[in-house]
Design a protein around this motif. Sequence first.
Motif, mmCIF file in Angstrom:
data_model
loop_
_atom_site.group_PDB
_atom_site.id
_atom_site.type_symbol
_atom_site.label_atom_id
_atom_site.label_comp_id
_atom_site.label_asym_id
_atom_site.label_seq_id
_atom_site.Cartn_x
_atom_site.Cartn_y
_atom_site.Cartn_z
ATOM 1 N N TYR A 82 0.837 -1.200 0.000
ATOM 2 C CA TYR A 82 0.000 0.000 0.000
ATOM 3 C C TYR A 82 0.879 1.259 0.000
ATOM 4 C CZ TYR A 82 -3.282 3.504 1.788
ATOM 5 O OH TYR A 82 -4.034 4.639 1.976
ATOM 6 N N THR A 83 1.905 1.245 0.849
ATOM 7 C CA THR A 83 2.813 2.397 0.924
ATOM 8 C C THR A 83 3.568 2.581 -0.389
ATOM 9 O OG1 THR A 83 3.062 1.835 3.236
ATOM 10 C CG2 THR A 83 4.564 3.491 2.363
ATOM 11 N N TRP A 84 4.000 1.446 -0.993
ATOM 12 C CA TRP A 84 4.694 1.562 -2.282
ATOM 13 C C TRP A 84 3.778 2.180 -3.341
ATOM 14 C CZ3 TRP A 84 9.442 2.174 -2.562
ATOM 15 C CH2 TRP A 84 10.364 1.389 -1.860
ATOM 16 N N ALA A 85 2.504 1.796 -3.290
ATOM 17 C CA ALA A 85 1.556 2.368 -4.253
ATOM 18 C C ALA A 85 1.461 3.884 -4.060
ATOM 19 C CB ALA A 85 0.186 1.726 -4.080
ATOM 20 N N ILE A 86 1.399 4.300 -2.791
ATOM 21 C CA ILE A 86 1.330 5.741 -2.506
ATOM 22 C C ILE A 86 2.574 6.449 -3.028
ATOM 23 C CG2 ILE A 86 1.470 7.438 -0.639
ATOM 24 C CD1 ILE A 86 -0.514 5.776 0.892
ATOM 25 N N ILE A 87 3.732 5.866 -2.730
ATOM 26 C CA ILE A 87 4.989 6.500 -3.149
ATOM 27 C C ILE A 87 5.032 6.604 -4.668
ATOM 28 C CG2 ILE A 87 7.490 6.202 -3.239
ATOM 29 C CD1 ILE A 87 7.291 4.862 -0.468
ATOM 30 N N SER A 88 4.758 5.485 -5.323
ATOM 31 C CA SER A 88 4.922 5.476 -6.776
ATOM 32 C C SER A 88 3.910 6.387 -7.469
ATOM 33 C CB SER A 88 4.872 4.024 -7.261
ATOM 34 O OG SER A 88 3.893 3.848 -8.232
ATOM 35 N N LEU A 89 2.639 6.348 -7.031
ATOM 36 C CA LEU A 89 1.626 7.194 -7.670
ATOM 37 C C LEU A 89 1.859 8.678 -7.379
ATOM 38 C CD1 LEU A 89 -1.541 5.012 -6.973
ATOM 39 C CD2 LEU A 89 -0.530 5.496 -9.207
ATOM 40 N N SER A 90 2.323 8.985 -6.167
ATOM 41 C CA SER A 90 2.554 10.392 -5.820
ATOM 42 C C SER A 90 3.678 10.971 -6.668
ATOM 43 C CB SER A 90 2.911 10.536 -4.339
ATOM 44 O OG SER A 90 1.851 10.068 -3.549
ATOM 45 N N PHE A 91 4.740 10.196 -6.828
ATOM 46 C CA PHE A 91 5.846 10.690 -7.651
ATOM 47 C C PHE A 91 5.434 10.808 -9.114
ATOM 48 C CE2 PHE A 91 8.706 9.688 -4.084
ATOM 49 C CZ PHE A 91 9.459 10.834 -4.100
ATOM 50 N N PHE A 92 4.605 9.845 -9.548
ATOM 51 C CA PHE A 92 4.137 9.886 -10.937
ATOM 52 C C PHE A 92 3.335 11.159 -11.203
ATOM 53 C CE2 PHE A 92 0.341 8.822 -13.589
ATOM 54 C CZ PHE A 92 0.975 8.838 -14.815
ATOM 55 N N ALA A 93 2.297 11.386 -10.379
ATOM 56 C CA ALA A 93 1.461 12.579 -10.590
ATOM 57 C C ALA A 93 2.231 13.853 -10.231
ATOM 58 C CB ALA A 93 0.189 12.479 -9.754
ATOM 59 N N GLY A 94 3.131 13.745 -9.260
ATOM 60 C CA GLY A 94 3.922 14.906 -8.832
ATOM 61 C C GLY A 94 4.762 15.461 -9.965
ATOM 62 N N ALA A 95 5.313 14.575 -10.803
ATOM 63 C CA ALA A 95 6.155 15.032 -11.915
ATOM 64 C C ALA A 95 5.355 15.948 -12.831
ATOM 65 C CB ALA A 95 6.696 13.834 -12.690
ATOM 66 N N PHE A 96 4.112 15.573 -13.085
ATOM 67 C CA PHE A 96 3.269 16.429 -13.937
ATOM 68 C C PHE A 96 2.920 17.721 -13.205
ATOM 69 C CE2 PHE A 96 2.841 12.292 -15.798
ATOM 70 C CZ PHE A 96 2.772 12.540 -17.158
ATOM 71 N N ASN A 97 2.676 17.588 -11.883
ATOM 72 C CA ASN A 97 2.312 18.792 -11.121
ATOM 73 C C ASN A 97 3.428 19.827 -11.122
ATOM 74 O OD1 ASN A 97 -0.193 17.848 -10.589
ATOM 75 N ND2 ASN A 97 0.226 17.217 -8.480
ATOM 76 N N VAL A 98 4.690 19.369 -11.079
ATOM 77 C CA VAL A 98 5.805 20.327 -11.121
ATOM 78 C C VAL A 98 5.685 21.185 -12.376
ATOM 79 C CG1 VAL A 98 8.301 20.617 -11.305
ATOM 80 C CG2 VAL A 98 7.377 18.838 -9.825
ATOM 81 N N GLU A 99 5.484 20.515 -13.510
ATOM 82 C CA GLU A 99 5.385 21.240 -14.779
ATOM 83 C C GLU A 99 4.162 22.159 -14.796
ATOM 84 O OE1 GLU A 99 7.636 20.219 -18.118
ATOM 85 O OE2 GLU A 99 8.335 21.024 -16.222
ATOM 86 N N ILE A 100 3.063 21.663 -14.237
ATOM 87 C CA ILE A 100 1.834 22.460 -14.213
ATOM 88 C C ILE A 100 2.035 23.719 -13.375
ATOM 89 C CG2 ILE A 100 -0.527 22.487 -13.314
ATOM 90 C CD1 ILE A 100 -0.672 19.498 -14.185
ATOM 91 N N PHE A 101 2.597 23.544 -12.185
ATOM 92 C CA PHE A 101 2.833 24.717 -11.333
ATOM 93 C C PHE A 101 3.819 25.665 -11.978
ATOM 94 C CE2 PHE A 101 1.469 22.020 -7.561
ATOM 95 C CZ PHE A 101 0.237 22.620 -7.517
ATOM 96 N N ARG A 102 4.823 25.098 -12.659
ATOM 97 C CA ARG A 102 5.810 25.979 -13.270
ATOM 98 C C ARG A 102 5.158 26.863 -14.330
ATOM 99 N NH1 ARG A 102 10.566 24.406 -17.115
ATOM 100 N NH2 ARG A 102 8.680 24.191 -18.351
ATOM 101 N N SER A 103 4.257 26.270 -15.107
ATOM 102 C CA SER A 103 3.588 27.084 -16.132
ATOM 103 C C SER A 103 2.772 28.197 -15.470
ATOM 104 C CB SER A 103 2.696 26.202 -17.006
ATOM 105 O OG SER A 103 1.556 25.789 -16.283
ATOM 106 N N GLY A 104 2.157 27.890 -14.322
ATOM 107 C CA GLY A 104 1.409 28.916 -13.600
ATOM 108 C C GLY A 104 2.326 30.004 -13.062
ATOM 109 N N ILE A 105 3.465 29.584 -12.535
ATOM 110 C CA ILE A 105 4.415 30.545 -11.957
ATOM 111 C C ILE A 105 4.956 31.465 -13.041
ATOM 112 C CG2 ILE A 105 6.737 30.697 -10.947
ATOM 113 C CD1 ILE A 105 5.927 28.152 -9.330
ATOM 114 N N GLU A 106 5.180 30.890 -14.221
ATOM 115 C CA GLU A 106 5.706 31.716 -15.308
ATOM 116 C C GLU A 106 4.701 32.767 -15.760
ATOM 117 O OE1 GLU A 106 7.096 28.909 -18.175
ATOM 118 O OE2 GLU A 106 8.968 28.600 -17.072
ATOM 119 N N ALA A 107 3.418 32.511 -15.494
ATOM 120 C CA ALA A 107 2.394 33.474 -15.906
ATOM 121 C C ALA A 107 2.266 34.637 -14.918
ATOM 122 C CB ALA A 107 1.049 32.764 -16.060
ATOM 123 N N VAL A 108 2.906 34.523 -13.749
ATOM 124 C CA VAL A 108 2.843 35.633 -12.782
ATOM 125 C C VAL A 108 3.800 36.729 -13.241
ATOM 126 C CG1 VAL A 108 3.259 36.305 -10.387
ATOM 127 C CG2 VAL A 108 2.269 34.075 -10.903
#
Lengths: 250, 248
Positions: B115-141
Amino acid sequence: MSAAWSESDPIVDIRDVHKSFGPVQVLAGVSLSMPMRSTACIIGPSGSGKSTLLRCINALVPIEKGSIKVRGIEVNDPKVDILNLRRRVGMVFQQYNLFPHKTALQNVMMAPITVLKQDRAEVEERARRLLRKVRLEGKEDAYPGELSGGQQQRVAIARSLAMSPEVMLFDEVTAALDPETVKEVLITIRELAEEGMTCLLVTHEMGFAREVADHIYFTDRGLIVEHGPPKEFFSNPRDPRTREFLGQIL
Amino acid sequence: MDVIYDWFRQLYIDHGINLTIVYDRFDRNRMLGGLWTTIKLSLTCLALSVLIGLVGAWLQGARSVLLRAVVQGYIQFFRNTPPLVQMYFFFFALGSLMPQVRNEFGFTQPMIDNYTWAIISLSFFAGAFNVEIFRSGIEAVPKSTVEAAESLGYTRLQSYIHVVLPLAFRVCLPALNNNLVNLVKTTTLAYAIAVPEMLYVANQIWSDAVNVPEMMTFLLFAYVALVGILVWVMRKWEQSMALPGYGR
Ligand SMILES: Nc1ncnc2c1ncn2[C@@H]1O[C@H](COP(=O)(O)OP(=O)(O)OP(=O)(O)O)[C@@H](O)[C@H]1O
Ligand SMILES: [Mg+2]
């Protein structure tokens, strides 16, 4: 260092400042000094380095050579306490640059609470007083998007004043405003100057400069070409570049 | 309640539609457990992936070249590989390197469970996309807004938290929504390492009750509902952050 400073010394003391952006030299040895409670205006053609000079004064832009002292604090010192410097130097921009996600009141309150960790209730009282001072009573809860340019600019002035600065820098703060609202902002600035705030303005409002300034500086290509009290400066400019500029603008 | 159970039992007898998860207590509890696991898994990964996104986007603006390279490498690694392979990698490759610990009954078990491995792996997976998403938002400021904060004495972190992020969020919320919806759907991959989430439990149930079509249909509707709730919450949040006279 700042202990050695006394009120009779210049509060802003700029000596031989050089600054380049890549190959472009923007400031080529600028010197300027302001006694406390004085008002100075910088005028000059576009691209002559006026904004850059202001931005150097509160360390938004590092300088390459020379020295800038604010109240005895050497801005260019790598160990300078940036917060200690910036709380003493208020800056108002041409495009207001308010925080669009905060109301007028919150804009004024944010920095003293976040940066200076001051007591919220006390800050709120001061913020309301400042908004009254810039004639924005009743607009406390409006967002920047709901205010006119002139109103936003006055919120920006109040926001800077909330930090209790000792020097205020104004960078063409009326340039984006329509003629009607220019006046209300200029009145606010004049009141500040009359109350004894040290003000350094970059402006194209020659009439205003003549009226409020104790000293006028004319810049061209990174140099201060000519400076003097407004009366002398406007009635009897010596340098041909000054004459040409004043001829175009007046 | 018994009326409902009887109705579903009758439905099976009359029409052959066998929803054991309604009338059978054992299956019902299994499915509720699966639903709960899916919800827990989703919420935990949502929170962690957003956190990873925020920290990653902050580090991308760091002065250190090395830090920025690490973040960039992380993004490339997780964006360019299948999430199922990532999960296997975490569970089987990294999992086998982890020490075993003795539990309270005296048995040895892996230090990090599936269960913990699933959390770790899925969080890092979605997190990678979130970094890019937040960066695009930050660049718009606007840079000038950040400069205003700086001139008021804000440190980089203070201006990130109080000025940049609140504005960036408003810009990138639609993209963030999309990614989080995807994350909820991707939690079904935890099936592959035997985490008893909804899909895994459904599989157990249909193996016993031989009601594959019913369970499959149920699953689809269950995810429609879960994602629907998420989208609704995000929409409310988006509305509550709308600024009068700003943006759209
Ligand atoms: N961050 C920067 N990077 C590169 N060049 C810059 C930067 N900031 C300013 N410059 C250049 O420096 C020169 C002086 O700019 P500055 O904004 O100080 O002029 P100014 O006197 O304020 O002009 P204006 O009246 O148009 O506002 C310009 O040529 C400008 O292109
Ligand atoms: Mg300028």
